[in-house]
Scaffold this motif. Structure first.
Motif, PDB file in Angstrom:
ATOM      1  N   LEU A  90     -20.402 -24.836  36.473  1.00  0.00           N
ATOM      2  CA  LEU A  90     -21.732 -25.421  36.669  1.00  0.00           C
ATOM      3  C   LEU A  90     -22.739 -24.380  37.150  1.00  0.00           C
ATOM      4  O   LEU A  90     -23.878 -24.336  36.667  1.00  0.00           O
ATOM      5  N   LEU A  91     -22.331 -23.552  38.093  1.00  0.00           N
ATOM      6  CA  LEU A  91     -23.215 -22.493  38.580  1.00  0.00           C
ATOM      7  C   LEU A  91     -23.625 -21.552  37.453  1.00  0.00           C
ATOM      8  O   LEU A  91     -24.796 -21.176  37.334  1.00  0.00           O
ATOM      9  N   ASN A  92     -22.666 -21.168  36.632  1.00  0.00           N
ATOM     10  CA  ASN A  92     -22.972 -20.276  35.511  1.00  0.00           C
ATOM     11  C   ASN A  92     -23.926 -20.925  34.521  1.00  0.00           C
ATOM     12  O   ASN A  92     -24.832 -20.269  33.998  1.00  0.00           O
ATOM     13  N   ARG A  93     -23.738 -22.231  34.266  1.00  0.00           N
ATOM     14  CA  ARG A  93     -24.656 -22.943  33.371  1.00  0.00           C
ATOM     15  C   ARG A  93     -26.074 -22.948  33.948  1.00  0.00           C
ATOM     16  O   ARG A  93     -27.044 -22.759  33.237  1.00  0.00           O
ATOM     17  N   LYS A  94     -26.178 -23.157  35.246  1.00  0.00           N
ATOM     18  CA  LYS A  94     -27.503 -23.151  35.882  1.00  0.00           C
ATOM     19  C   LYS A  94     -28.126 -21.765  35.814  1.00  0.00           C
ATOM     20  O   LYS A  94     -29.324 -21.631  35.567  1.00  0.00           O
ATOM     21  N   ARG A  95     -27.318 -20.727  36.015  1.00  0.00           N
ATOM     22  CA  ARG A  95     -27.840 -19.356  35.913  1.00  0.00           C
ATOM     23  C   ARG A  95     -28.352 -19.072  34.501  1.00  0.00           C
ATOM     24  O   ARG A  95     -29.395 -18.441  34.314  1.00  0.00           O
ATOM     25  N   GLU A  96     -27.604 -19.523  33.482  1.00  0.00           N
ATOM     26  CA  GLU A  96     -28.027 -19.343  32.098  1.00  0.00           C
ATOM     27  C   GLU A  96     -29.339 -20.074  31.838  1.00  0.00           C
ATOM     28  O   GLU A  96     -30.236 -19.559  31.161  1.00  0.00           O
ATOM     29  N   MET A  97     -29.450 -21.288  32.394  1.00  0.00           N
ATOM     30  CA  MET A  97     -30.663 -22.070  32.214  1.00  0.00           C
ATOM     31  C   MET A  97     -31.863 -21.372  32.857  1.00  0.00           C
ATOM     32  O   MET A  97     -32.955 -21.346  32.271  1.00  0.00           O
ATOM     33  N   VAL A  98     -31.666 -20.788  34.031  1.00  0.00           N
ATOM     34  CA  VAL A  98     -32.746 -20.062  34.695  1.00  0.00           C
ATOM     35  C   VAL A  98     -33.199 -18.902  33.813  1.00  0.00           C
ATOM     36  O   VAL A  98     -34.407 -18.674  33.643  1.00  0.00           O
ATOM     37  N   GLN A  99     -32.250 -18.165  33.238  1.00  0.00           N
ATOM     38  CA  GLN A  99     -32.609 -17.034  32.372  1.00  0.00           C
ATOM     39  C   GLN A  99     -33.418 -17.500  31.166  1.00  0.00           C
ATOM     40  O   GLN A  99     -34.415 -16.882  30.795  1.00  0.00           O
ATOM     41  N   LYS A 100     -32.996 -18.600  30.545  1.00  0.00           N
ATOM     42  CA  LYS A 100     -33.713 -19.120  29.382  1.00  0.00           C
ATOM     43  C   LYS A 100     -35.109 -19.589  29.766  1.00  0.00           C
ATOM     44  O   LYS A 100     -36.081 -19.367  29.037  1.00  0.00           O
ATOM     45  N   LEU A 101     -35.212 -20.251  30.915  1.00  0.00           N
ATOM     46  CA  LEU A 101     -36.521 -20.702  31.376  1.00  0.00           C
ATOM     47  C   LEU A 101     -37.440 -19.531  31.693  1.00  0.00           C
ATOM     48  O   LEU A 101     -38.644 -19.589  31.413  1.00  0.00           O
ATOM     49  N   LYS A 102     -36.887 -18.460  32.246  1.00  0.00           N
ATOM     50  CA  LYS A 102     -37.705 -17.275  32.526  1.00  0.00           C
ATOM     51  C   LYS A 102     -38.210 -16.641  31.234  1.00  0.00           C
ATOM     52  O   LYS A 102     -39.348 -16.175  31.163  1.00  0.00           O
ATOM     53  N   MET A 103     -37.367 -16.616  30.206  1.00  0.00           N
ATOM     54  CA  MET A 103     -37.804 -16.091  28.905  1.00  0.00           C
ATOM     55  C   MET A 103     -38.909 -16.971  28.321  1.00  0.00           C
ATOM     56  O   MET A 103     -39.899 -16.471  27.782  1.00  0.00           O
ATOM     57  N   ARG A 104     -38.749 -18.283  28.441  1.00  0.00           N
ATOM     58  CA  ARG A 104     -39.761 -19.213  27.941  1.00  0.00           C
ATOM     59  C   ARG A 104     -41.065 -19.038  28.706  1.00  0.00           C
ATOM     60  O   ARG A 104     -42.150 -19.040  28.120  1.00  0.00           O
ATOM     61  N   LEU A 105     -40.967 -18.871  30.028  1.00  0.00           N
ATOM     62  CA  LEU A 105     -42.155 -18.670  30.853  1.00  0.00           C
ATOM     63  C   LEU A 105     -42.890 -17.398  30.437  1.00  0.00           C
ATOM     64  O   LEU A 105     -44.125 -17.384  30.333  1.00  0.00           O
ATOM     65  N   GLU A 106     -42.138 -16.350  30.180  1.00  0.00           N
ATOM     66  CA  GLU A 106     -42.744 -15.097  29.733  1.00  0.00           C
ATOM     67  C   GLU A 106     -43.475 -15.291  28.401  1.00  0.00           C
ATOM     68  O   GLU A 106     -44.595 -14.825  28.210  1.00  0.00           O
ATOM     69  N   PHE A 107     -42.854 -16.030  27.478  1.00  0.00           N
ATOM     70  CA  PHE A 107     -43.481 -16.317  26.187  1.00  0.00           C
ATOM     71  C   PHE A 107     -44.770 -17.113  26.380  1.00  0.00           C
ATOM     72  O   PHE A 107     -45.804 -16.803  25.783  1.00  0.00           O
ATOM     73  N   GLU A 108     -44.705 -18.136  27.221  1.00  0.00           N
ATOM     74  CA  GLU A 108     -45.881 -18.969  27.480  1.00  0.00           C
ATOM     75  C   GLU A 108     -46.997 -18.158  28.151  1.00  0.00           C
ATOM     76  O   GLU A 108     -48.170 -18.359  27.868  1.00  0.00           O
ATOM     77  N   THR A 109     -46.620 -17.246  29.039  1.00  0.00           N
ATOM     78  CA  THR A 109     -47.598 -16.448  29.777  1.00  0.00           C
ATOM     79  C   THR A 109     -48.245 -15.385  28.889  1.00  0.00           C
ATOM     80  O   THR A 109     -49.435 -15.101  29.025  1.00  0.00           O
ATOM     81  N   ASN A 110     -47.476 -14.810  27.976  1.00  0.00           N
ATOM     82  CA  ASN A 110     -47.956 -13.680  27.181  1.00  0.00           C
ATOM     83  C   ASN A 110     -48.613 -14.065  25.859  1.00  0.00           C
ATOM     84  O   ASN A 110     -48.935 -13.200  25.060  1.00  0.00           O
ATOM     85  N   ASN A 111     -48.770 -15.356  25.606  1.00  0.00           N
ATOM     86  CA  ASN A 111     -49.370 -15.791  24.346  1.00  0.00           C
ATOM     87  C   ASN A 111     -50.524 -16.753  24.597  1.00  0.00           C
ATOM     88  O   ASN A 111     -50.572 -17.434  25.613  1.00  0.00           O
ATOM     89  N   THR A 112     -51.416 -16.791  23.634  1.00  0.00           N
ATOM     90  CA  THR A 112     -52.513 -17.751  23.619  1.00  0.00           C
ATOM     91  C   THR A 112     -52.173 -18.762  22.537  1.00  0.00           C
ATOM     92  O   THR A 112     -51.735 -18.374  21.449  1.00  0.00           O
ATOM     93  N   PHE A 113     -52.386 -20.042  22.831  1.00  0.00           N
ATOM     94  CA  PHE A 113     -51.975 -21.086  21.897  1.00  0.00           C
ATOM     95  C   PHE A 113     -53.137 -21.933  21.426  1.00  0.00           C
ATOM     96  O   PHE A 113     -54.117 -22.150  22.148  1.00  0.00           O
ATOM     97  N   TYR A 114     -52.972 -22.433  20.200  1.00  0.00           N
ATOM     98  CA  TYR A 114     -53.901 -23.392  19.610  1.00  0.00           C
ATOM     99  C   TYR A 114     -53.071 -24.554  19.096  1.00  0.00           C
ATOM    100  O   TYR A 114     -51.913 -24.381  18.692  1.00  0.00           O
TER     101      TYR A 114
END
Length: 174
Positions: A90-114
């Motif tokens: 369970l801990l490892n799954r949560k760690r993986e989820m945090v990594q994926k969310l951080k990647m998504r956050l970076e994508f959301e932060t570094n792009n402009t959307f329409y």
């Protein structure tokens, strides 16, 4: 929640319902079982059982012990459910989820959307520019999409998961 139930829930979430019969056999058995024994108990082909066991093992839900048969020279694998490692899984799954969310956050932060106000399709600036800020599906003019709320939700979820990981790590090892 009991470790066995948690293990089954994890298996279904990660791999689907089709792994449950094999996992349930391992959970019922008090000793380790071979893939042949499991296949006989389920009345299915041993290759299907092996495929399922390898998928479960890849996610740490089962483990095996390998020995060599003295008569044939073949390796035998004795499988069992990995109930004592559920918390670490369970801990490892949560760690993986945090990594994926951080990647998504970076994508959301570094792009402009329409976004298309008609069908809700979202496009990054380059896609919107290529289509002259018109929806490629319906031709409606795209409008600027503010992602601040999306970023806030992702950041909140990251903080929540990191807090859970810290608490669980301290309680497991502290």
């Amino acid at each position: 929640m009991e470790a066995e139930e948690l293990l089954k829930e994890l298996a279904v979430t990660m791999l689907g319902d089709e792994v449950l019969p094999v996992l349930e056999i391992l959970l019922k058995g008090k000793s380790e079982l071979t893939d042949d024994e499991i296949a006989r108990m389920l009345n299915v082909k041993v290759n299907n059982v092996r495929r399922t066991l390898y998928m479960l093992a890849d996610h740490g839900l089962v483990r095996y012990k390998r020995t060599r048969d003295r008569e044939t020279g073949w390796y035998l694998y004795y499988w069992r459910a990995n109930t004592d490692q559920v918390n670490e899984i369970l801990l490892n799954r949560k760690r993986e989820m945090v990594q994926k969310l951080k990647m998504r956050l970076e994508f959301e932060t570094n792009n402009t959307f329409y976004i298309c106000p008609e069908d809700g399709s979202r496009y990054i600036f380059d896609e919107a520019f290529e289509n002259e800020f018109k929806c490629p599906r319906c031709g409606t003019s795209l409008v600027y999409y503010e992602v601040e709320r999306v970023r806030e939700v992702i950041e909140r979820k990251i903080r929540q998961l990191e807090e859970e990981i810290n608490v669980e790590t301290k309680s497991n090892f502290g």
